[in-house]
Design a protein around this motif. Structure first.
Motif, PDB file in Angstrom:
ATOM      1  N   LEU A   2       0.818  -1.229  -0.014  1.00 65.20           N
ATOM      2  CA  LEU A   2      -0.049   0.150  -0.147  1.00 65.20           C
ATOM      3  C   LEU A   2       0.804   1.209   0.113  1.00 65.20           C
ATOM      4  O   LEU A   2       0.562   2.067  -0.894  1.00 65.20           O
ATOM      5  CB  LEU A   2      -1.040   0.084   1.129  1.00 65.20           C
ATOM      6  CG  LEU A   2      -2.038  -1.042   0.956  1.00 65.20           C
ATOM      7  CD1 LEU A   2      -2.814  -1.008   2.366  1.00 65.20           C
ATOM      8  CD2 LEU A   2      -2.880  -1.033  -0.143  1.00 65.20           C
ATOM      9  N   VAL A   3       1.815   1.394   0.830  1.00 64.50           N
ATOM     10  CA  VAL A   3       2.926   2.534   0.804  1.00 64.50           C
ATOM     11  C   VAL A   3       3.559   2.522  -0.550  1.00 64.50           C
ATOM     12  O   VAL A   3       3.481   3.744  -1.321  1.00 64.50           O
ATOM     13  CB  VAL A   3       4.157   2.134   1.814  1.00 64.50           C
ATOM     14  CG1 VAL A   3       4.982   3.208   1.367  1.00 64.50           C
ATOM     15  CG2 VAL A   3       3.365   2.304   3.218  1.00 64.50           C
ATOM     16  N   SER A   4       3.805   1.683  -1.435  1.00 60.02           N
ATOM     17  CA  SER A   4       4.316   1.746  -2.829  1.00 60.02           C
ATOM     18  C   SER A   4       3.188   2.272  -3.671  1.00 60.02           C
ATOM     19  O   SER A   4       3.439   3.032  -4.612  1.00 60.02           O
ATOM     20  CB  SER A   4       4.824   0.346  -3.305  1.00 60.02           C
ATOM     21  OG  SER A   4       5.934   0.029  -2.478  1.00 60.02           O
ATOM     22  N   LEU A   5       1.971   1.899  -3.707  1.00 57.88           N
ATOM     23  CA  LEU A   5       0.758   2.081  -4.380  1.00 57.88           C
ATOM     24  C   LEU A   5       0.667   3.674  -4.208  1.00 57.88           C
ATOM     25  O   LEU A   5       0.452   4.406  -5.185  1.00 57.88           O
ATOM     26  CB  LEU A   5      -0.289   1.260  -4.081  1.00 57.88           C
ATOM     27  CG  LEU A   5      -0.304  -0.110  -4.614  1.00 57.88           C
ATOM     28  CD1 LEU A   5      -1.599  -0.832  -4.241  1.00 57.88           C
ATOM     29  CD2 LEU A   5      -0.261  -0.171  -6.175  1.00 57.88           C
ATOM     30  N   TYR A   6       0.699   4.315  -2.725  1.00 62.93           N
ATOM     31  CA  TYR A   6       0.483   5.364  -2.607  1.00 62.93           C
ATOM     32  C   TYR A   6       1.636   6.404  -3.214  1.00 62.93           C
ATOM     33  O   TYR A   6       1.347   7.356  -3.490  1.00 62.93           O
ATOM     34  CB  TYR A   6       0.198   5.777  -0.987  1.00 62.93           C
ATOM     35  CG  TYR A   6      -0.027   7.325  -0.724  1.00 62.93           C
ATOM     36  CD1 TYR A   6      -1.220   7.723  -1.042  1.00 62.93           C
ATOM     37  CD2 TYR A   6       1.095   8.040  -0.046  1.00 62.93           C
ATOM     38  CE1 TYR A   6      -1.539   9.230  -0.916  1.00 62.93           C
ATOM     39  CE2 TYR A   6       0.848   9.320  -0.045  1.00 62.93           C
ATOM     40  CZ  TYR A   6      -0.471   9.947  -0.361  1.00 62.93           C
ATOM     41  OH  TYR A   6      -0.763  11.200  -0.173  1.00 62.93           O
ATOM     42  N   ALA A   7       2.536   5.792  -3.111  1.00 67.32           N
ATOM     43  CA  ALA A   7       3.932   6.507  -3.455  1.00 67.32           C
ATOM     44  C   ALA A   7       3.614   6.661  -5.138  1.00 67.32           C
ATOM     45  O   ALA A   7       4.096   7.714  -5.639  1.00 67.32           O
ATOM     46  CB  ALA A   7       5.269   5.906  -3.352  1.00 67.32           C
ATOM     47  N   LEU A   8       3.269   5.711  -5.758  1.00 65.40           N
ATOM     48  CA  LEU A   8       2.980   5.635  -7.099  1.00 65.40           C
ATOM     49  C   LEU A   8       2.098   6.954  -7.529  1.00 65.40           C
ATOM     50  O   LEU A   8       2.027   7.585  -8.510  1.00 65.40           O
ATOM     51  CB  LEU A   8       2.568   4.521  -7.718  1.00 65.40           C
ATOM     52  CG  LEU A   8       2.670   4.108  -9.285  1.00 65.40           C
ATOM     53  CD1 LEU A   8       3.952   4.215  -9.926  1.00 65.40           C
ATOM     54  CD2 LEU A   8       1.906   2.920  -9.413  1.00 65.40           C
ATOM     55  N   ASN A  13       7.249   7.949  -6.018  1.00 66.51           N
ATOM     56  CA  ASN A  13       7.943   6.746  -6.362  1.00 66.51           C
ATOM     57  C   ASN A  13       8.814   6.739  -7.725  1.00 66.51           C
ATOM     58  O   ASN A  13       8.138   7.152  -8.613  1.00 66.51           O
ATOM     59  CB  ASN A  13       6.759   5.748  -6.405  1.00 66.51           C
ATOM     60  CG  ASN A  13       7.653   4.154  -6.447  1.00 66.51           C
ATOM     61  OD1 ASN A  13       8.632   3.913  -6.810  1.00 66.51           O
ATOM     62  ND2 ASN A  13       6.804   3.298  -5.962  1.00 66.51           N
ATOM     63  N   SER A  14       9.990   6.367  -7.597  1.00 68.21           N
ATOM     64  CA  SER A  14      10.833   6.466  -8.799  1.00 68.21           C
ATOM     65  C   SER A  14      10.569   5.343  -9.941  1.00 68.21           C
ATOM     66  O   SER A  14      11.006   5.231 -11.035  1.00 68.21           O
ATOM     67  CB  SER A  14      12.268   6.470  -8.483  1.00 68.21           C
ATOM     68  OG  SER A  14      12.750   5.347  -7.755  1.00 68.21           O
ATOM     69  N   ASP A  15       9.733   4.217  -9.224  1.00 70.20           N
ATOM     70  CA  ASP A  15       9.379   3.382 -10.184  1.00 70.20           C
ATOM     71  C   ASP A  15       8.357   3.812 -11.216  1.00 70.20           C
ATOM     72  O   ASP A  15       7.619   4.639 -11.254  1.00 70.20           O
ATOM     73  CB  ASP A  15       8.748   2.255  -9.514  1.00 70.20           C
ATOM     74  CG  ASP A  15       9.584   1.497  -8.650  1.00 70.20           C
ATOM     75  OD1 ASP A  15      10.889   1.550  -8.827  1.00 70.20           O
ATOM     76  OD2 ASP A  15       9.016   0.915  -7.587  1.00 70.20           O
ATOM     77  N   HIS A  16       8.501   3.307 -12.439  1.00 70.31           N
ATOM     78  CA  HIS A  16       7.530   3.396 -13.541  1.00 70.31           C
ATOM     79  C   HIS A  16       6.837   2.353 -13.998  1.00 70.31           C
ATOM     80  O   HIS A  16       5.872   2.586 -14.710  1.00 70.31           O
ATOM     81  CB  HIS A  16       8.299   3.930 -14.872  1.00 70.31           C
ATOM     82  CG  HIS A  16       9.123   5.149 -14.701  1.00 70.31           C
ATOM     83  ND1 HIS A  16       8.955   6.499 -14.864  1.00 70.31           N
ATOM     84  CD2 HIS A  16      10.617   5.294 -14.328  1.00 70.31           C
ATOM     85  CE1 HIS A  16       9.710   7.228 -14.336  1.00 70.31           C
ATOM     86  NE2 HIS A  16      10.921   6.473 -14.092  1.00 70.31           N
TER      87      HIS A  16
END
Length: 67
Positions: A2-8, A13-16
């Motif tokens: 969930l943290v990664s999804l919010y950062a996206l 989030n630097s992930d693409h």
């Protein structure tokens, strides 16, 4: 996750690319809808993938139900 999804969603989030998988009915589509809504609240362009339309280069694009 969930943290990664919010950062996206908020662009921190630097992930693409992020790939979600799971059993049918586990909530993947619900999560994608929530991420798009959160991104839009942050002022970002966020759309579901539609092969008949071209998404803006800066948009967060969600692709759902891929087989």
């Amino acid at each position: 996750m969930l943290v990664s999804l919010y950062a996206l969603a908020n662009g921190s989030n630097s992930d693409h690319f992020m790939y979600l998988w799971g059993e049918p009915g586990c909530g993947r589509s619900h999560l994608l809808t929530s991420v798009l809504a959160a991104a839009q609240r942050e002022g970002r362009r966020a759309v579901r993938f539609d092969p008949s339309c071209e998404a803006p280069d800066d948009a967060l694009v969600a692709v759902d139900d891929v087989h």
